[in-house]
Design a protein around this motif. Structure first.
Motif, PDB file in Angstrom:
ATOM      1  N   VAL A   1      68.367  97.876  62.066  1.00 59.05           N
ATOM      2  CA  VAL A   1      69.721  97.693  62.587  1.00 59.05           C
ATOM      3  C   VAL A   1      69.716  98.252  63.998  1.00 59.05           C
ATOM      4  CG1 VAL A   1      72.130  98.450  62.377  1.00 59.05           C
ATOM      5  CG2 VAL A   1      70.835  97.797  60.336  1.00 59.05           C
ATOM      6  N   THR A   2      70.020  97.409  64.971  1.00 55.77           N
ATOM      7  CA  THR A   2      70.059  97.897  66.345  1.00 55.77           C
ATOM      8  C   THR A   2      71.398  98.566  66.603  1.00 55.77           C
ATOM      9  OG1 THR A   2      70.763  95.690  67.022  1.00 55.77           O
ATOM     10  CG2 THR A   2      68.413  96.223  67.270  1.00 55.77           C
ATOM     11  N   GLY A   3      71.356  99.647  67.395  1.00 57.67           N
ATOM     12  CA  GLY A   3      72.577 100.379  67.683  1.00 57.67           C
ATOM     13  C   GLY A   3      72.385 101.337  68.826  1.00 57.67           C
ATOM     14  N   ALA A   4      73.367 102.189  69.019  1.00 57.97           N
ATOM     15  CA  ALA A   4      73.298 103.243  70.032  1.00 57.97           C
ATOM     16  C   ALA A   4      74.309 104.310  69.650  1.00 57.97           C
ATOM     17  CB  ALA A   4      73.625 102.697  71.421  1.00 57.97           C
ATOM     18  N   GLU A   5      74.095 105.516  70.151  1.00 54.47           N
ATOM     19  CA  GLU A   5      75.070 106.591  69.958  1.00 54.47           C
ATOM     20  C   GLU A   5      75.701 106.865  71.316  1.00 54.47           C
ATOM     21  OE1 GLU A   5      73.523 110.297  68.403  1.00 54.47           O
ATOM     22  OE2 GLU A   5      75.501 110.868  67.648  1.00 54.47           O
TER      23      GLU A   5
END
Ligand code: ZN
Ligand code: ZN
Length: 285
Positions: free
Chosen positions: A58-62
């Motif tokens: 799952v691609t994401g960012a914080e």
């Protein structure tokens, strides 16, 4: 199904490379792992290329946010990494030196100091501009005798009259941007009190109203009482509940999959997202 939706790589402050992270995630028996580096999607390509069979990425960012003077983190999942408005905001958070220095010049001008941006740029001489260059301008203008004399409450020290904070995104704006890029927003470790002041529940309710999808409940920085309270809050506000390791490799002691997310919640996140799809592993390189 074991799902860990919050992990860092060397693309931000983790110690595993993105390729190492996905290999370690497979070795840890995870079925789904999210790559959520701070304010960047730089690790995606390497993680996808190395993705082992049987593991889904799952691609994401914080995203680094701040509200009411309180720093907070917003996990964003499955947004379009090329969407320009969110991309520009991530870049601004990672490197806001020029806007920040310009804002300090404006504050000084408002205080009656005849400093100009051209002067500060000339002092920086093509280098990455920062507070010391603004301080040097104050020396040139005879406002202070030395650079260190500019780093006082009167001028440029933290909290000083002409000080400008590092840029962090307003979380309401973050939600708007992430939604605009087809992503899903989960408030990371909302009750991690040892990191400083936490966002009050009334604000979380407003964030929910503004489109926040969920809150991270099962996290190493939450004790049993905090988790129970957050679970109740999520129920009241109709928010999704996630659990994740917030793995940083050897920088922290927590291991991959130490906390996990319910498969139903994961399914709901993937249903809500329109900016990107989870990437199934094909064996990697
Ligand atoms: Zn965080
Ligand atoms: Zn994190």
């Amino acid at each position: 199904m074991r799902i860990d939706l919050h992990c860092h790589s060397t693309a931000s402050d983790g110690t595993d490379t993105p390729a190492g992270l996905v290999r370690n995630a497979a070795a840890a028996g995870l079925d789904v792992v999210a790559l959520t580096d701070h304010d960047t999607t730089r690790g995606y390509a390497e993680a996808v290329a190395a993705l082992p069979e049987g593991l889904t990425l799952v691609t994401g960012a914080e995203l680094s946010c701040r509200v009411d003077g309180i720093s907070m983190h917003m996990l964003a999942y499955l947004f379009d990494p090329a969407e320009p408005a969110l991309l520009a905001e991530r870049e601004l958070v990672r490197d806001d030196r020029v806007p920040r220095a310009k804002a300090m010049v404006a504050k000084l001008a408002a205080l009656g100091v005849p400093v100009t941006w051209e002067q500060v740029e000339r002092i920086a001489a093509g280098g990455s501009v920062g507070r010391p260059h603004v301080a040097t301008a104050l020396v040139e203008l005879g406002v202070v005798p030395t650079v260190s004399d500019a780093f006082t409450e009167e001028w440029l020290a933290d909290g000083g009259r002409a000080f400008v904070e590092k840029h962090e995104t307003d979380p309401f704006e973050a939600i708007r941007l992430v939604k605009g890029a087809g992503g899903v927003c989960v408030f990371a470790h909302p009750a991690a009190a040892k990191r400083g002041r936490t966002v009050p529940e009334s604000r979380i309710a407003e964030l929910a109203e503004a489109g926040l999808d969920g809150i991270e409940v099962d996290h190493m920085d939450h004790d049993a009482e905090a988790r129970e309270r957050l679970r109740g809050l999520a129920k009241d506000l109709d928010l999704l509940v996630t659990g994740s390791s917030d793995y940083h490799g050897s920088r922290k002691t927590v291991s991959l999959g130490a906390y996990t997310t319910d498969p139903e919640v994961y399914g709901e996140i993937t249903r809500r997202a329109t900016g990107a799809f989870p990437v199934p592993g094909t064996g990697g390189v």
